[in-house]
Each structure stands twice: as C-alpha cells, then as structure tokens.
Design an enzyme around this catalytic site. Structure first.
Site, PDB file in Angstrom:
ATOM      1  N   TYR A  43      -2.057  -0.243  10.204  1.00 52.74           N
ATOM      2  CA  TYR A  43      -2.139  -0.849   8.872  1.00 52.74           C
ATOM      3  C   TYR A  43      -0.924  -0.444   8.042  1.00 52.74           C
ATOM      4  O   TYR A  43      -0.281  -1.281   7.393  1.00 52.74           O
ATOM      5  CB  TYR A  43      -3.432  -0.393   8.193  1.00 52.74           C
ATOM      6  CG  TYR A  43      -3.564  -0.729   6.733  1.00 52.74           C
ATOM      7  CD1 TYR A  43      -4.028  -1.972   6.316  1.00 52.74           C
ATOM      8  CD2 TYR A  43      -3.242   0.209   5.751  1.00 52.74           C
ATOM      9  CE1 TYR A  43      -4.173  -2.272   4.965  1.00 52.74           C
ATOM     10  CE2 TYR A  43      -3.386  -0.076   4.410  1.00 52.74           C
ATOM     11  CZ  TYR A  43      -3.850  -1.324   4.017  1.00 52.74           C
ATOM     12  OH  TYR A  43      -3.988  -1.611   2.680  1.00 52.74           O
ATOM     13  N   SER A  50       0.846  -1.189   0.000  1.00 53.26           N
ATOM     14  CA  SER A  50       0.000   0.000   0.000  1.00 53.26           C
ATOM     15  C   SER A  50       0.880   1.238   0.000  1.00 53.26           C
ATOM     16  O   SER A  50       1.965   1.234   0.590  1.00 53.26           O
ATOM     17  CB  SER A  50      -0.893   0.019   1.241  1.00 53.26           C
ATOM     18  OG  SER A  50      -1.596   1.245   1.337  1.00 53.26           O
TER      19      SER A  50
END
Length: 246
Positions: free
Chosen positions: A155, A141
């Site tokens: 995250y 990501s």
C-alpha cells in the site's frame, strides 16, 4: 471558478464522504463515485444537497476503464463540465508482512490505488486541458514516506507512486491551466481500520503521533477543499502532509 463540478472517487464513506460533504457546503456540484454501498452513497448525496450543493452518485470500479468513462460521462451529463477531481478511492488489503500477502491482494491494491488514479487523472486531463482550467487532488498517505513495515508495504508503495504522479502531472498539465496536488493523511480514525481487521488501530497509534491523537476525516477534507479552491491558485505539484507530525 464560478461553477465547480467535482468528481470524488470512493465518496461513500470515511475520508471520501467527509470530502463530499465539505465540498457540497462550499457550493460544489459533487459526483460521488462508489463501489458497493449504494445506500451510503445516497446518504452522502442527501447531506450534500442539504448543505446547498448538487450531487449525483455513480457506481463503478476506478480500476476499470469503462467504469471511469461512465463516471465522467454521468458527471458532465448531470451536473456540467467537470472542473475538479479528487482521487480518493483506495484499498489496503489485510494487515501483515509482504511475505504473507496474497498475490490477489497485491494486485488489487495496485489496480485501485495506482491504475485507478491514472485512469481517472487521464480522463480528467482529456476533459480539462481543452478548457484551460481545472484542479486535481490525489489522496496519498504518510505511508508513502514511512513505508509501513509489517502493516502494508505494498500500500505504501502505491502511495509513493501517487506522490510521483502528482509532481509529474502537475508539471505536464500546468501549461494547460490545470493544478495537481496531493494530501497525505496520517493515521485517521475511520472505518477503514475495522475493514482491515483492527478497529482499535488508530487510537492505539496515538502514542507515536506528536499530536497524540489520530486525525479526523473532516481535517483531511479541509485540506482537500483548500487545494481545490482559488485560494490555492499558485499551488501545484505539492504533497500536503496532514499527519499530526508523523
């Protein structure tokens, strides 16, 4: 490779489903790993078959070793030797600051986003290394470098770990003929945002993205398919950012 068999974790929805469909269209046998929605996974499998690929669905939790063993066992038993792995399964937990995050949510994010990738990568390495070929693509990501303050720094931290894993494992497995790369999506318009409690988040973020729009799952799937392909045969240890300029 003449006969691709690729395991895709988290393949029943969003980016994972788009990856499965793209790989099916390119002739892969696709193993669709999923956690809960059997109907959604089977619909993706039907799409893969309609595109000319082979497909099988396998339910399981990638953070559970026995489930990972079964995932690859079914893959090899039903479709043949596994040649590719896409580590796509991931969770974010609720949006918010780290100070407000529940310990259970933190643990789940680490278990799925990091331990799950490690377990799947380890099993793939055990199978691929003796055969002298294979490719792994991790779905990272842009959060790994942006940090995602106020949203989900936990995250982001797991995705930074995935980037480090990509670089290290590429060097470790390169002599065995196995390539390891990652794709780092930015803000992608999928149902994940609704699951986090903010369905309009991707489009609201467009003003801060140089391309002025969120990405599409199919755009990530194209990057993954290229990294798995023979055209990317000299690419390993790369983290390909597909984030609209962020």
């Amino acid at each position: 490779m003449s006969s691709w068999v690729t395991v895709v974790t988290g393949g029943s929805r969003g980016i994972g489903a788009a990856i499965c469909r793209r790989l099916g269209a390119e002739g892969h046998g696709v193993v669709i790993g999923y956690m809960r929605d059997a109907d959604a996974a089977e619909k993706v499998a039907e799409d893969v078959r309609e595109a000319g690929g082979r497909a099988v669905t396998v339910r399981g939790d990638t953070s559970v070793e026995a489930d990972v063993e079964r995932l690859f066992e079914v893959a090899e038993g039903e479709l043949g030797p596994v040649t590719g792995l896409v580590n796509n399964a991931g969770v974010t937990g609720p949006l918010g600051s780290l100070a407000d995050a529940a310990t259970a949510d933190l643990r789940r994010v680490v278990d799925v986003n990091l331990l799950g990738v490690l377990l799947c990568s380890r099993r793939a390495a055990q199978l691929m290394a003796p055969r002298g070929a294979g490719a792994v693509v991790n779905v990272s990501s842009a959060a790994a470098t942006l940090g995602s303050p106020g949203d989900y720094v936990h995250y982001a931290a797991t995705k930074a770990a995935v980037d480090a894993l990509t670089v290290g494992l590429a060097k470790e497995l390169g002599p065995s003929g196995i390539r390891v790369n990652a794709v780092a999506p930015g803000m992608i318009d999928t149902e994940m945002h609704a699951a986090m409690g903010d369905p309009g988040r991707a489009h609201r973020a467009a003003a801060g993205i140089p391309l002025r729009r969120p990405g599409r799952a199919e755009e990530i799937a194209g990057a993954v398919a290229w990294l798995l392909s023979e055209e990317a045969g000299y690419a390993t240890g790369a983290v390909l950012r597909v984030a609209g300029g962020r």
